[in-house]
Design a protein around this motif. Structure first.
Motif, mmCIF file in Angstrom:
data_model
loop_
_atom_site.group_PDB
_atom_site.id
_atom_site.type_symbol
_atom_site.label_atom_id
_atom_site.label_comp_id
_atom_site.label_asym_id
_atom_site.label_seq_id
_atom_site.Cartn_x
_atom_site.Cartn_y
_atom_site.Cartn_z
ATOM 1 N N ARG A 107 0.924 -1.231 0.166
ATOM 2 C CA ARG A 107 -0.004 -0.050 -0.072
ATOM 3 C C ARG A 107 0.983 1.502 0.070
ATOM 4 O O ARG A 107 0.437 2.232 -0.383
ATOM 5 N N ASP A 108 1.887 1.052 0.625
ATOM 6 C CA ASP A 108 2.813 2.316 0.779
ATOM 7 C C ASP A 108 3.896 2.332 -0.228
ATOM 8 O O ASP A 108 4.588 1.762 -0.503
ATOM 9 N N GLU A 109 4.294 3.719 -0.570
ATOM 10 C CA GLU A 109 5.536 3.895 -1.458
ATOM 11 C C GLU A 109 6.638 3.823 -0.698
ATOM 12 O O GLU A 109 6.923 4.489 0.245
ATOM 13 N N ILE A 110 7.416 2.890 -1.293
ATOM 14 C CA ILE A 110 8.672 2.380 -0.502
ATOM 15 C C ILE A 110 10.019 3.328 -1.172
ATOM 16 O O ILE A 110 10.611 3.766 -0.296
ATOM 17 N N PHE A 111 9.845 3.500 -2.506
ATOM 18 C CA PHE A 111 10.959 4.267 -3.058
ATOM 19 C C PHE A 111 12.183 3.906 -2.877
ATOM 20 O O PHE A 111 13.205 4.414 -2.575
ATOM 21 N N THR A 171 -9.501 -13.655 -10.531
ATOM 22 C CA THR A 171 -10.463 -13.127 -11.691
ATOM 23 C C THR A 171 -10.167 -11.656 -12.143
ATOM 24 O O THR A 171 -9.501 -11.044 -11.328
ATOM 25 N N GLU A 172 -10.745 -11.192 -13.237
ATOM 26 C CA GLU A 172 -10.530 -9.739 -13.655
ATOM 27 C C GLU A 172 -10.994 -8.727 -12.553
ATOM 28 O O GLU A 172 -10.426 -7.815 -12.282
ATOM 29 N N GLU A 173 -12.121 -9.143 -11.741
ATOM 30 C CA GLU A 173 -12.818 -8.449 -10.877
ATOM 31 C C GLU A 173 -11.655 -8.173 -9.881
ATOM 32 O O GLU A 173 -11.615 -7.191 -8.986
ATOM 33 N N ASP A 174 -11.163 -9.405 -9.281
ATOM 34 C CA ASP A 174 -10.336 -9.470 -8.209
ATOM 35 C C ASP A 174 -9.199 -8.412 -8.498
ATOM 36 O O ASP A 174 -8.492 -7.403 -7.719
ATOM 37 N N ALA A 175 -8.399 -8.665 -9.793
ATOM 38 C CA ALA A 175 -7.254 -7.657 -10.338
ATOM 39 C C ALA A 175 -7.550 -6.181 -10.137
ATOM 40 O O ALA A 175 -6.998 -5.340 -9.584
ATOM 41 N N ILE A 176 -8.892 -5.896 -10.464
ATOM 42 C CA ILE A 176 -9.346 -4.668 -10.586
ATOM 43 C C ILE A 176 -9.387 -4.148 -9.076
ATOM 44 O O ILE A 176 -9.166 -3.103 -8.915
ATOM 45 N N ARG A 177 -10.144 -4.795 -8.196
ATOM 46 C CA ARG A 177 -10.301 -4.650 -6.785
ATOM 47 C C ARG A 177 -8.871 -4.170 -6.246
ATOM 48 O O ARG A 177 -8.364 -3.263 -5.542
ATOM 49 N N ILE A 178 -7.788 -5.341 -6.521
ATOM 50 C CA ILE A 178 -6.235 -5.027 -6.043
ATOM 51 C C ILE A 178 -5.736 -4.087 -6.261
ATOM 52 O O ILE A 178 -5.118 -3.065 -5.863
ATOM 53 N N ALA A 179 -5.841 -3.734 -7.573
ATOM 54 C CA ALA A 179 -5.180 -2.386 -8.585
ATOM 55 C C ALA A 179 -5.784 -1.270 -7.727
ATOM 56 O O ALA A 179 -4.742 -0.384 -7.583
ATOM 57 N N ASN A 180 -6.978 -1.011 -7.574
ATOM 58 C CA ASN A 180 -7.542 0.178 -6.979
ATOM 59 C C ASN A 180 -7.790 0.412 -5.776
ATOM 60 O O ASN A 180 -8.255 1.131 -5.064
ATOM 61 N N GLY A 181 -6.950 -0.889 -4.908
ATOM 62 C CA GLY A 181 -6.873 -0.791 -3.393
ATOM 63 C C GLY A 181 -6.054 0.154 -2.652
ATOM 64 O O GLY A 181 -5.625 -0.162 -1.712
ATOM 65 N N THR A 182 -5.190 1.263 -3.503
ATOM 66 C CA THR A 182 -4.281 2.159 -2.774
ATOM 67 C C THR A 182 -4.695 3.570 -2.881
ATOM 68 O O THR A 182 -5.778 3.592 -3.647
ATOM 69 N N ASP A 183 -4.312 4.440 -1.983
ATOM 70 C CA ASP A 183 -4.616 5.684 -2.282
ATOM 71 C C ASP A 183 -4.146 6.431 -3.362
ATOM 72 O O ASP A 183 -4.557 7.677 -3.607
ATOM 73 N N TYR A 184 -3.198 5.709 -4.184
ATOM 74 C CA TYR A 184 -2.433 6.419 -5.235
ATOM 75 C C TYR A 184 -3.325 6.095 -6.620
ATOM 76 O O TYR A 184 -4.070 5.229 -6.586
ATOM 77 N N GLY A 185 -2.754 6.491 -7.635
ATOM 78 C CA GLY A 185 -3.401 6.457 -9.061
ATOM 79 C C GLY A 185 -2.482 7.062 -9.911
ATOM 80 O O GLY A 185 -2.844 8.153 -10.532
ATOM 81 N N LEU A 186 -1.186 6.662 -10.172
ATOM 82 C CA LEU A 186 -0.513 7.309 -11.181
ATOM 83 C C LEU A 186 -0.332 6.575 -12.512
ATOM 84 O O LEU A 186 -0.616 7.212 -13.731
ATOM 85 N N VAL A 187 0.142 5.428 -12.423
ATOM 86 C CA VAL A 187 0.474 4.703 -13.913
ATOM 87 C C VAL A 187 -0.054 3.162 -13.527
ATOM 88 O O VAL A 187 -0.044 2.785 -12.375
ATOM 89 N N ALA A 188 -0.396 2.557 -14.666
ATOM 90 C CA ALA A 188 -0.879 1.036 -14.372
ATOM 91 C C ALA A 188 -0.490 0.394 -15.686
ATOM 92 O O ALA A 188 -0.528 1.068 -16.801
ATOM 93 N N GLY A 189 -0.011 -0.857 -15.652
ATOM 94 C CA GLY A 189 0.019 -1.739 -16.915
ATOM 95 C C GLY A 189 -0.854 -2.973 -16.799
ATOM 96 O O GLY A 189 -1.061 -3.394 -15.859
#
Ligand code: NAD
Length: 476
Positions: free
Chosen positions: A376-380, A391-409
């Protein structure tokens, strides 16, 4: 020993107090920077205001573009020297530092060409009116820059603002100011009028805070941590100054079982360890479909074991972290991770790495719970976590599960799924079957959520660095 001064109104200004410059590869002091005070910030803002109403402001857009194009050539010609300086200042392996210098040259080229293609529109209105819009520069723009990619961030922020006709004040990070000052020398040699770009080095809480709160600035572009971003936004808000915030991230790469794994592999690892993981858009989370989870971990592990860490001048895969405190912070995250998580593999610090350098061997963790601090936290730092999904739904939920939203692949051969993911993920940039698209100065960049707001890069930045005026003329 390097002894740097402030660059204000085209002159190099000495100040009494200084900040040591450290080479992160050795931990040795290599010189001093000037620590600008509030009065120096004031002088820089005044110099910019004077340039804006004077020599710089009077140039046509095409003339501004020509100067920027000349600067592009000069930066490219000096790429090796700039890379050398950046490698010593930031600890970046030489190849990566050179890529940053060439990116700066490319930003200059792109915005040089764009300067005279930025214009308003006419708007159909009532019969007796002609209505049009003018895109005007803000006036004086302020740019607070972090230490991780000084040349690239100056390219996407300061250069865009100059192209749009603003006069600028730049506050580089106290850990890495040398290439900003070298760039000021190049700008001067190429004929950028005095005061169009001023560089005030110094401590964030003093020099940076004085700039963010200055009533004479008309736009603030801040790149750095989310916590300092909130402070500068509040300070600028007191003067109703618009702000672009480019903040941190915890970006995911999502790998489905049908992906072209051989193509994905270098992107999966490089996007995590480039610049020793000190990248806002680092792919610090790898979400992997369970069907291919164990075999992919094996392949990722092989790559990790081959990673070599050493001094910037040795130009290996990973250089040192920027400072001792940053190293300590990253090591604390790694210790937390090792307490209960599966370590798939670690990179290797070379025997030749100087003892005083801030080296950390890259670590790949598996089976990390999405709610754990590692996920969850930016380690840098050079740390990636791998998280399985079903599942796809799982992947979306986990991907969107942080406070951030900068880049995704996302990696998949299913085109419809890729497009669904591109819609569903909260992010400023989405990459399908690639990650980063080679940097792309043309591609608008910026965050959502705690990753910030506003966009830089591409043409979009020019809209942010201008304000729109509507002119409605009644002519009967
Ligand atoms: P930081 O926020 O500590 O510092 C960034 C800049 O702000 C420096 O120039 C610093 O001197 C200045 N500063 C510090 N305190 C200040 C204050 N009170 N008032 C005004 N200015 C102040 O960040 P950092 O540690 O240098 O950089 C790392 C962070 O930057 C990470 O979170 C990273 O993700 C982020 N970053 C984001 C992007 C992006 O484009 N989104 C790019 C690079 C880095």
């Amino acid at each position: 020993m390097i002894e740097e001064k402030l660059f204000i109104a085209g002159r190099w200004t000495h100040v009494a107090s200084t900040i040591p410059i450290e080479d992160p590869s050795t931990g040795e002091k290599i010189g001093t920077l000037a620590a600008g005070r509030a009065s120096d910030v004031d002088a820089a803002v005044n110099a910019a205001a004077k340039a804006y109403t004077g020599a710089w402001g009077k140039l046509t857009a095409a003339e501004r573009g020509r100067i920027l194009m000349k600067m592009s050539g000069a930066v490219a010609a000096k790429a090796d020297a700039l890379a050398d300086l950046e490698a010593r200042d930031v600890g970046k392996p030489l190849k990566q530092a050179r890529a940053d210098a060439l990116a700066l040259s490319r930003y200059l080229e792109f915005y040089a060409g764009a300067a005279d293609k930025l214009h308003g529109e006419t708007i159909p209105y009532l019969a007796d009116y002609t209505v049009y819009t003018l895109r005007e520069p803000h006036g004086v723009t302020a740019h607070i820059v972090p230490w991780n990619y000084p040349m690239q961030i100056i390219g996407r922020s300061v250069v865009g603002a100059l192209a749009a006709g603003n006069a600028t004040v730049v506050k580089p990070a106290e850990e890495a100011s040398l290439t900003a000052l070298a760039f000021a020398r190049i700008a001067q040699e190429c004929g950028l009028p005095d005061g169009a770009m001023n560089v005030v080095t110094g401590i964030g809480e003093e020099t940076g805070a004085a700039l963010a709160a200055h009533p004479g600035i008309h736009h603030l572009s801040f790149t750095g941590s989310t916590s300092v971003g909130a402070l500068v936004q509040a300070a600028a808000g007191r003067n109703a100054v618009p702000v672009t915030l480019e903040l941190g991230g915890k970006s995911p790469q999502i790998v489905f079982a049908d992906a072209d794994i051989e193509r994905a592999l270098p992107f999966l690892v490089n996007a995590g360890i480039q610049n020793a993981g000190q990248t806002c858009s680092a792919a610090s989370r790898l979400l992997v479909e369970r069907k291919i989870y164990e075999p992919l971990l094996e392949k990722l592990g092989e790559r990790y074991r081959a990673l070599r860490v050493g001094a910037a001048k040795d130009d290996l895969d990973v250089g040192p972290l920027i400072s001792a405190p940053q190293k300590k912070r990253v090591e604390e995250f790694i210790a937390q991770g090792k307490n209960g998580h599966r370590v798939i593999a670690e990179g290797k610090i070379e025997a030749s790495a100087p003892r005083g350098g801030h080296f950390v061997a890259p670590v790949l963790f598996a089976d990390v719970a999405p709610e754990h601090t590692l996920a969850r936290d930016e380690i840098f730092g050079p740390v990636q976590v791998v998280i399985p999904f079903d599942t796809e739904e799982d992947a979306i939920r986990i991907a969107n599960g942080t406070d951030y939203g900068l880049v995704a692949g996302v990696w998949t051969r299913d085109g419809s799924r890729a497009l669904r993911m591109a819609r569903a993920i909260h992010t400023g940039q989405m990459f399908i079957n690639n990650y980063g698209a080679g940097g792309g100065v043309e591609l608008p960049f910026g965050g959502t959520g705690r990753s910030g707001h506003g966009r830089e890069k591409g043409f979009e930045a020019l809209y942010a660095f201008t304000r729109l005026k509507t002119v409605a003329a009644f002519h009967g």
